[in-house]
Design a protein around this motif. Structure first.
Motif, mmCIF file in Angstrom:
data_model
loop_
_atom_site.group_PDB
_atom_site.id
_atom_site.type_symbol
_atom_site.label_atom_id
_atom_site.label_comp_id
_atom_site.label_asym_id
_atom_site.label_seq_id
_atom_site.Cartn_x
_atom_site.Cartn_y
_atom_site.Cartn_z
ATOM 1 N N ALA A 82 -15.959 -0.741 2.682
ATOM 2 C CA ALA A 82 -17.387 -0.522 2.923
ATOM 3 C C ALA A 82 -17.854 0.588 1.987
ATOM 4 O O ALA A 82 -17.334 1.704 2.034
ATOM 5 N N VAL A 83 -18.834 0.269 1.141
ATOM 6 C CA VAL A 83 -19.213 1.187 0.068
ATOM 7 C C VAL A 83 -20.734 1.301 -0.026
ATOM 8 O O VAL A 83 -21.462 0.417 0.423
ATOM 9 N N PRO A 84 -21.238 2.376 -0.644
ATOM 10 C CA PRO A 84 -22.678 2.476 -0.872
ATOM 11 C C PRO A 84 -23.156 1.361 -1.791
ATOM 12 O O PRO A 84 -22.555 1.106 -2.835
ATOM 13 N N SER A 85 -24.255 0.729 -1.428
ATOM 14 C CA SER A 85 -24.744 -0.405 -2.215
ATOM 15 C C SER A 85 -25.222 0.010 -3.599
ATOM 16 O O SER A 85 -25.272 -0.815 -4.505
ATOM 17 N N GLY A 86 -25.557 1.289 -3.786
ATOM 18 C CA GLY A 86 -26.085 1.726 -5.064
ATOM 19 C C GLY A 86 -25.064 2.269 -6.037
ATOM 20 O O GLY A 86 -25.432 2.874 -7.054
ATOM 21 N N CYS A 87 -23.779 2.059 -5.769
ATOM 22 C CA CYS A 87 -22.740 2.653 -6.616
ATOM 23 C C CYS A 87 -22.030 1.646 -7.510
ATOM 24 O O CYS A 87 -21.103 2.019 -8.224
ATOM 25 N N GLY A 88 -22.417 0.387 -7.471
ATOM 26 C CA GLY A 88 -21.825 -0.606 -8.362
ATOM 27 C C GLY A 88 -20.387 -0.950 -8.053
ATOM 28 O O GLY A 88 -19.636 -1.320 -8.952
ATOM 29 N N ILE A 89 -19.982 -0.843 -6.780
ATOM 30 C CA ILE A 89 -18.599 -1.157 -6.386
ATOM 31 C C ILE A 89 -18.603 -2.596 -5.860
ATOM 32 O O ILE A 89 -18.540 -2.848 -4.656
ATOM 33 N N SER A 90 -18.677 -3.542 -6.767
ATOM 34 C CA SER A 90 -18.957 -4.933 -6.391
ATOM 35 C C SER A 90 -17.859 -5.633 -5.604
ATOM 36 O O SER A 90 -18.170 -6.548 -4.831
ATOM 37 N N PRO A 91 -16.554 -5.277 -5.730
ATOM 38 C CA PRO A 91 -15.543 -6.035 -4.978
ATOM 39 C C PRO A 91 -15.517 -5.772 -3.475
ATOM 40 O O PRO A 91 -14.837 -6.488 -2.738
ATOM 41 N N ALA A 92 -16.237 -4.757 -2.988
ATOM 42 C CA ALA A 92 -16.172 -4.410 -1.564
ATOM 43 C C ALA A 92 -16.870 -5.457 -0.703
ATOM 44 O O ALA A 92 -17.896 -6.023 -1.093
ATOM 45 N N GLU A 93 -16.318 -5.690 0.483
ATOM 46 C CA GLU A 93 -16.902 -6.664 1.410
ATOM 47 C C GLU A 93 -18.259 -6.224 1.942
ATOM 48 O O GLU A 93 -19.151 -7.043 2.144
ATOM 49 N N LEU A 94 -18.422 -4.941 2.209
ATOM 50 C CA LEU A 94 -19.650 -4.431 2.805
ATOM 51 C C LEU A 94 -20.364 -3.510 1.823
ATOM 52 O O LEU A 94 -19.805 -2.496 1.392
#
Length: 233
Positions: free
Chosen positions: A80-92
């Motif tokens: 689960a990651v912040p949507s604005g950080c460009g961490i695209s592989p995360a599920e949430l």
């Protein structure tokens, strides 16, 4: 009932990792794990008879590589990651106001607290807030890279974090002076960078810090946008 997070430390980057668990369930969450401590973190989880449900990142770190991808592969937990950080592989992909639920009625409230980076998040669990690099004990994160903004950080702290109850325990993403925990009330009254300082004064202060470029930024940020895994993995 007060339930303390488990606080773990990486001496190389002065990063804190947190494991959250509570009575009534064996589910747990971990915040900001570090790549070369994945075995230590799993040992803590296994020793306590816990099952990892979520791996949370406060932002895409510039000073260390996360173990989120490896922990996800080993445990089946969701990233689960912040949507604005460009961490695209995360599920949430988390947004302000989201709530992560785990265990027996446990809730983690998501606060978008940009400033250190454009996507930075803080997480509120019970009477604790995990502030990443946005708010540190008697300080704050730098604001001069990764879409950072001193004005945005000031707003995040004053209008989101400092509006939490004064007795909320504040757990930072880093500490360089041997400190481990503070409270929102103490930081409101005493934080050397933010307390009793206007927006204009804070912006001027941050503009004149003249900090060195993080040594690992060119390696860490791309790796962390892939949950710490080699690209293509």
């Amino acid at each position: 009932m007060n339930v303390n997070p488990i606080q773990l430390f990486d001496a190389e980057s002065s990063t804190y990792t947190y494991i959250l668990a509570a009575p009534g369930s064996n589910e747990a969450a971990i915040i900001d794990p570090v790549d070369h401590h994945w075995e230590r973190d799993l040992a803590h989880i296994e020793r306590l008879g816990l099952k990892l449900a979520y791996i949370l990142e406060t932002h895409a770190h510039a000073d260390h590589v996360t173990s989120a991808g490896k922990l996800r592969a080993l445990t089946g937990a969701m990233a689960a990651v912040p949507s604005g950080c460009g961490i695209s592989p995360a599920e949430l992909q988390l947004r302000h106001g989201d709530v992560i639920r785990f265990g027996a009625g446990e809730e983690i409230a998501v606060l978008h607290t940009p400033g250190h980076t454009g996507g930075s998040m803080s997480y509120v669990w019970r009477d604790n807030v995990f502030t990443g690099d946005t708010l540190l004990i008697n300080g704050c994160g730098r604001t001069d890279f990764q879409s950072g903004s001193a004005a945005a950080l000031y707003d995040s702290v004053m209008n989101k974090l400092f509006r939490l109850p004064d007795d909320t325990r504040m757990w930072p993403g880093h500490d360089y002076k041997g400190q481990s925990v503070s409270t929102i009330g103490w930081e409101k009254r005493h934080n050397a960078r933010l307390a009793n300082r206007s927006l204009e004064q804070f912006v001027e202060l941050m503009a004149n810090l003249d900090l060195p470029r993080p040594k690992l930024i060119d390696v860490a940020v791309p790796a962390n946008r892939n949950l710490g895994l080699p690209h293509g993995a």
